[in-house]
Scaffold this motif. Sequence first.
Motif: not given
Length: 592
Positions: A152-156, A179-189, A191-200, A215-217
């Motif tokens: 989990p990360t809040v700083s992206d 995996p994109a993570g299971n935090d209800n979109g309240e925070r990101r995860a 390595p899924a947010i890294l642009p090289e990674v295929l997030a699911v 989910w999110g930007a």
Amino acid sequence: MANAVTIHGRARRPRSPDADATAATTIEAIPGIRDLWRQTVGDPGLTVGVVDGLPDLTHPCFAGADVMVREPWWLPEIEVEQPCVEHATFIASVLFGQHDGPVRGLVPRCRGLVIPALRNEATALDPLNAARAVDALADAGADIVLLSIAHPTVSDDTDGLFKRAVTRATELGVLIVAPAGNDNGERRAVPAILPEVLAVGAVDADDIMFRFSNWGAPYRGHGIVAPGGDTWAARPGGGTVQHKGTSVAAPIVAGVAALLASLRRQRGLPADLVTVRDALLASARPCTPAQSHGHPDRCLAGSLNVPGATRLALAGAPAVEVSAVPRMSSVYTIGRLGYDFGTDTRRDAFAGRMAPAQPTDPRQMAGYLTANPSMATELIWTVLADDGPIYAVEPAGAYADELYELLRQLFVGQLAARHDDEFVERISVPGRLDGRTTRLLSDQIVPVVEVREKRGMYGWTVDRLVADTIATLPSPVDPRVQRSLRDFLVRSYDELRSRGAESRDRALNFAATNPVQAARALAAAVAADLTLDTIAVEKSPFCRLGSDCQEIKLRCHDPEDDDRAVRVWRFTIDVSDVLPVTLGEVRAWAEI
């Protein structure tokens, strides 16, 4: 704890009495998987790496699998906690479960390499541990790496060493899936947010987004969603267990990527995981507002589309024996008509001809084409679903000019007033897919549908189609039949909509553009005071030699009396040709 160990929002159930039978069919129920398996179950020369806990490889599903465990030398001796063992066993079986065992994995013939670096909460959350695991798999020659972690990360942002490990692996040609993570979109995860990674992200069995799926930007442009709900797979010691979450969806996407890379190698092409990743993203189906709870971004780039990704991944592959894999497949799609220019140069050429009118304005384009109908051949015509292009339509053969004119007329009809007799609400396009694609001005790549005849290319409104169909029934017609038929059509177009490439989808799309048999079934149901409940399509057990017959099943019930027997009406559609045909009469039976 990281998602590799505890999946937020995940349900976990013990083995049920008939769980083994369920486990054998969960994965293969994903549309397109069985067709892909008929061509490959994985290339033994392709390595899928997994960073997770320690799987129980004594489980019967792994008998005969080429799966190795490589110990993380950088960790002190730490006992692997039981949740990590269960998760790793589950994930490994989704990928490597042998097809003669209790869990049919996606890539039973691929080589598996597992690094059990996730041993407890501390190791699951340690970015340095994850970085070393990625480096180890890249050095070992892994083609695909599934990272079952979601820090989990809040700083992206994340640790620099971890980011460098991911970048290095990607530069070596490794596809990293997480995996994109299971935090209800309240925070990101990470390595899924890294642009090289295929997030699911994760959807349920009805393709509805799980609200817990992140989910999110930061996920935009490099993530898709896949089935991640109530999947049965192996548990330590034998038997099966059920899980859901984004870390269930991630191995499904990694497995499909491995199948596509294997199929490319089978066709004499390099595995090229960049092309495979692009195919998965470009073919993803856009989500409806209902599927995404009103937020389309929840679905990231869209939902996993195995048939579409297969076609895009094999673009440029040499032809193969028709008996092994057909070079062309049929499609019968429903949507709206759009247009594209493909390049800035072509758009600018239209702008010069149309000045001062704007070529990107549909109404001004319609006016220009009405005055200059021959210019319809200069555009890339597209089929739109939810305002996004899913196919390019390419008229060909002796009737190409007439087909371009028909496209022009349908496009102009879409822009007519709703009360106008020429108004077009939806169109149907029957044609063939041969693996070719085209790039649109937005850089989106879509499959090309080759159309050679006008039969089946229709434009209509629901009101007109209902009225015309009701007119074919014996008089008098109960007004409830009209309402029931409209319900069937709207549900087919919206709730059950598809791209029309799978046999079952082509059958339903045809039934929803030629609904005479559906109307007869619904008239009989209304006469029995029954209401349409569900619409289903199943492969028919009876069919002519060389045909592909699908059963449309309309299940009707009495909403006022739950104890009354349900009745099912069914009719058969043969989709073996470009334009499907109906077979036989409507049949009915009681369902107790």
